[in-house]
Scaffold this active site. Structure first.
Site, mmCIF file in Angstrom:
data_model
loop_
_atom_site.group_PDB
_atom_site.id
_atom_site.type_symbol
_atom_site.label_atom_id
_atom_site.label_comp_id
_atom_site.label_asym_id
_atom_site.label_seq_id
_atom_site.Cartn_x
_atom_site.Cartn_y
_atom_site.Cartn_z
ATOM 1 N N GLY A 1 1.252 10.426 3.133
ATOM 2 C CA GLY A 1 2.519 10.063 3.742
ATOM 3 C C GLY A 1 2.637 10.524 5.178
ATOM 4 C CB SER B 1 -5.977 7.231 9.195
ATOM 5 O OG SER B 1 -5.384 7.415 7.931
ATOM 6 C CG HIS C 1 2.411 4.774 4.549
ATOM 7 N ND1 HIS C 1 2.616 3.824 3.582
ATOM 8 C CD2 HIS C 1 1.151 5.239 4.337
ATOM 9 C CE1 HIS C 1 1.533 3.713 2.827
ATOM 10 N NE2 HIS C 1 0.630 4.561 3.257
ATOM 11 C CG HIS D 1 0.149 6.572 -1.138
ATOM 12 N ND1 HIS D 1 -0.985 5.999 -1.657
ATOM 13 C CD2 HIS D 1 0.115 6.311 0.185
ATOM 14 C CE1 HIS D 1 -1.690 5.445 -0.673
ATOM 15 N NE2 HIS D 1 -1.051 5.625 0.455
ATOM 16 C CG ASP E 1 25.595 1.002 -1.981
ATOM 17 O OD1 ASP E 1 26.488 0.198 -1.647
ATOM 18 O OD2 ASP E 1 25.715 1.800 -2.924
ATOM 19 C CG HIS F 1 -1.499 0.665 1.012
ATOM 20 N ND1 HIS F 1 -1.966 0.531 2.299
ATOM 21 C CD2 HIS F 1 -1.322 1.990 0.828
ATOM 22 C CE1 HIS F 1 -2.065 1.728 2.854
ATOM 23 N NE2 HIS F 1 -1.684 2.615 1.992
ATOM 24 C CE1 TYR G 1 29.730 5.837 0.479
ATOM 25 C CE2 TYR G 1 28.505 6.463 2.447
ATOM 26 C CZ TYR G 1 28.811 6.659 1.112
ATOM 27 O OH TYR G 1 28.189 7.656 0.409
#
Lengths: 236, 236, 236, 236
Positions: B32, B80, B100, B102, B125, B176, B234
């Site tokens: 991540g 990477s 990013h 996993h 939402d 992925h 909100y």
């Protein structure tokens, strides 16, 4: 106790119950809210909208009248779900506190649009029978006054099915999530915790045994009334 | 604020958002990354590659130009996945930060190769409708420039489907995992958290009710625009 | 470094890796063990049998020769799975450390008796293709030397399928659970963590999409060799 | 040791084992209880009914005779499940401690009304074969003496199936949940933990492989007797 002291005590209870939501794993980020009503005093106390649990303070709890109008000066904005709470307090006279969450397993059932069957005694200990899932709100209801009609559809569901809010202290709102209630903010939160757990169990039950049925009425009666009502013998 | 101060502030934000990933349970080990862009300054700041979250420090964040070339001397190597971030920043002009991961449930959907349907208001939402899953990358794309083409296939998916990155702040990359984005590093991370949760809910929904459909457009509109855009009500 | 210092350092590494098992959520109670071999020194260091993680100390790690005979006086008994580790160290010459757990999701697949398909890049980042499930041990094997034959059936599985232990650093033993390995105790534990996570993901993938296939060879190659071998470009 | 000292020691063990229930994630709120019997002394010590784990103290544990009558003055009320414990202690002579929980995965199987098959060695390490699920209690049994008949139906199930409580230290009560036992309060709790884990594994096994069968008798024998009985060689 003066009115001010009573309101301060309500704020403290509502604050602590709101903090219990992330502690019990029932909310992520700012999802979820708890409120308490005092009908004699004519006030509702509720979590402010979109405030992080880790930064929230007791005196930030929002105080409104029984119609949801802000009473205190310099108040934060109340939770956007306040109008739903207001409707529930008007219709369910014995209810003192309301909780709304997006807890994982309750939302799964609400999104699946199904009543939660009473598959075991964990359910029966807190909820006297099936937990209803409301119908979908109509386009008109959503456009007109979404949060008010969310409350209305809950109340209608209970009326149509002849359910007693004291005996079934929670509901699944179709496509949305759970509302639960109780005689205190922490009890409303605990009912939310129980609902989430029995939603998880029920889902998995159906995978283990596709032909599973609800528990018999006499077992439901036994467990519910072991903990509730004048013949209860659970607890101190 | 000087350029140096701005970059130091970006490093701190990117660092804190990266730390939020394991705190939210979204990454294991070193999986991540989070980055932030400042287009005026012409820099991207991103997590270094393969560095443990528990040992990471704010000044280790890697600074590159808008094409991903390292700017600072003695820099660590960037994540990477940086070339994917670069492509997204070029194509999605309003996006300020990319994440990013996993994370378990988002990866499940990405590996299953399916768009994520909008089954409830928890989804609505934060994401305005279905979250797309890209097509599989071709052999040529993978061999030529894998990370660049991962960005390209995301951008193509949004163009082909006429999706607005601001309204659907995330995507599932086939086989992925998820990329999400936002107007700040922490917002990108929160969108990753929300995506993971609604992926979990959606998976289980389909087990509870095989005939489940997406929520109606008017409910999607109501919830999304209650929190986003000029009519939002909100939060504070 | 003297032999004694080397063994003390091994004990410390094995101890810390064993402690990582409950920290990563991979073991309950006393289930699971980690060992390390030093072939030049001619020793294996392994967790003692049935000792609680919270009370365990580094100097309690058990030192044996390469055949599993205890070397030190006043040693505790080694993990009952030691003979399996011994077989793996003899057959897999590049392997320096072995981990065995009963982690939830890996055990599910082992009990289901199926190879773990490579459904995504999370798998490909650490395991180069399908992770094999051994055949069931025969009655004779179990009676004669259960733990030795557990090792033998793993080795046979890798030979028959022409698998390279360095590229597929783990296996599922039919009806039992996972063994993983690596170039250090902590790497063996991390492979155990990754295996458990991809077992979870794979299980759920099949519920989300019944027609799911493995990722294409070129994507498997890309992700595996991005992190492993001489063309790796992940990490510092 | 005097009788008083023995009872104080029992209270401490029962108290600690009760605290282990929420620590192991086996109970929410006040669900669950642990007791210990001393047949020579003629006493049972059990958790008080409905008391919060976080406020509970060792001296609040309730002391009764072997029929469940409170012995000490100013005692709290015992757990409402005490009559079930009493029946089990009378019928199962080697059992020293009993635990009841509503742990998530055990309850799922109990509510599904199925025996738990022995799908792997994690099961075989602690339970020698299938874990039975009792029949449903009849209306008469529930009305007459619910908790007593809960104990009776457990005892009948073990007799009818010719099961040895020492070898199968737990049971699923139809529509309700698990009872487990052992030679000490903490062992009874650990069996509850193991039962919950193997219930989870078994449920998922059936999703991964619909044709899954139980492990062969020789593997069940090997793992069970590796840890139990005079030929055990696991542990120190």
């Amino acid at each position: 106790m003066s009115c001010e002291e009573k309101i301060a005590a309500m704020k403290q209870r509502v604050f602590e119950a709101n903090l219990a939501l992330p502690q019990y794993g029932l909310v992520k980020l700012t999802w979820g809210n708890v409120s308490e009503v005092d009908r004699e005093l004519g006030v509702i106390v509720i979590k402010p909208s979109g405030v992080r649990y880790e930064r929230m303070q007791a005196d930030q709890m929002v105080v409104t009248d029984l119609s949801g109008n802000i009473i205190e000066e310099d108040s934060l904005k109340p939770s956007s779900d306040l109008p739903t709470h207001v409707v529930l307090y008007k219709a369910f006279e014995d209810v003192t506190a309301v909780t709304h969450t997006h807890s994982t397993h309750s939302v799964m059932w609400a999104q699946a649009g199904r009543d939660l069957p009473a598959y075991g005694t964990t359910h029966a200990d807190a909820f006297y029978g099936k937990i209803p899932c409301t119908r979908q709100l109509t386009k008109e209801e959503v456009k007109e006054a979404y949060e008010v009609h969310t409350g209305n559809v809950i109340v209608k569901t209970f009326k149509e099915r002849n359910l007693e809010p004291n005996e079934v202290p929670g509901v699944l709102v179709y496509g949305h999530g759970p509302f639960t209630w109780g005689h205190s903010p922490i009890e409303a939160v605990e009912n939310s915790l129980i609902l989430d757990e029995i939603c998880l169990m029920a889902k998995e039950n159906e995978l283990i045994n596709q032909n599973i049925g609800e528990i018999p009425q006499y077992l439901l009666d036994k467990h519910y009334f072991r903990k509730h009502g004048k013949h209860a013998y659970y607890g101190q």
